[in-house]
Design an enzyme around this catalytic site. Structure first.
Site, short mmCIF file in Angstrom:
data_model
loop_
_atom_site.label_atom_id
_atom_site.label_comp_id
_atom_site.label_asym_id
_atom_site.label_seq_id
_atom_site.Cartn_x
_atom_site.Cartn_y
_atom_site.Cartn_z
N GLY A 11 -3.45 -7.44 -1.52
CA GLY A 11 -2.14 -7.38 -2.17
C GLY A 11 -1.09 -7.94 -1.23
O GLY A 11 -1.36 -8.82 -0.42
N CYS A 12 0.10 -7.38 -1.31
CA CYS A 12 1.20 -7.84 -0.47
C CYS A 12 0.83 -7.73 1.01
O CYS A 12 0.41 -6.67 1.48
CB CYS A 12 2.45 -7.01 -0.77
SG CYS A 12 3.86 -7.44 0.27
#
Length: 162
Positions: A11-12
């Protein structure tokens, strides 16, 4: 001292960096956030966010194998994000947020696949994590490096799941 490297897409990359640095600070030689797994050269954050480049946001680690086992890094990777959501982590959606392990050796590949199999009973749903050979790593823009350290109130959807 020998060093090994690996790149994780969870993800981020801001939260991925924060979690790994906090957990493995003594074992990490170098950490950078950036992009891997795509087709274009020198992508920018804006390019990657279009979904057109195929890159994932990743945390690139150089680590000391005498301080931490690769398997421990991989298990922690699986704990700190949801490996069952395709191209999504929390509010972040798109192929750049996919779950991925980019390995540098065949031994890493085998270990990553074994850990993935071993932890499958600890998660609800099918693990969709991509395990692929590392491709060229492109360092993200300076303002992304140590982002949550420099912006403590910044968005992070990571948490330990077991």
């Amino acid at each position: 001292m020998s060093l090994q490297k690996v790149a994780f897409g969870a993800g981020c990359f801001w939260g991925t960096e924060k979690f790994f640095v906090k957990q493995f600070a003594k074992a990490i030689n170098q950490v950078k956030v950036g992009y891997m797994g795509g087709s274009s050269k020198n992508p920018s954050y804006r390019d990657v966010c279009t979904g057109q480049t195929g890159h994932a946001e990743v945390l690139y680690l150089e680590y000391k194998p005498e301080e931490v086992k690769f398997e421990d890094l991989v298990e922690y990777f699986f704990r700190m994000h949801d490996p069952t959501t395709l191209n999504r982590q929390g509010n972040d959606q798109g192929t750049q947020y996919r779950s991925a392990i980019f390995y540098y050796t065949e031994e890493q590949k085998a270990a990553a696949e074994k850990v993935k199999k071993d932890i499958s009973s600890k998660v609800k749903g099918e693990i969709v994590t991509e395990i692929a050979p590392a491709s060229e790593f492109y360092v993200a823009e300076d303002y992304h490096q140590k982002y949550l350290e420099n912006n403590p109130g910044g968005y992070c959807n990571h948490r330990l799941r077991w």
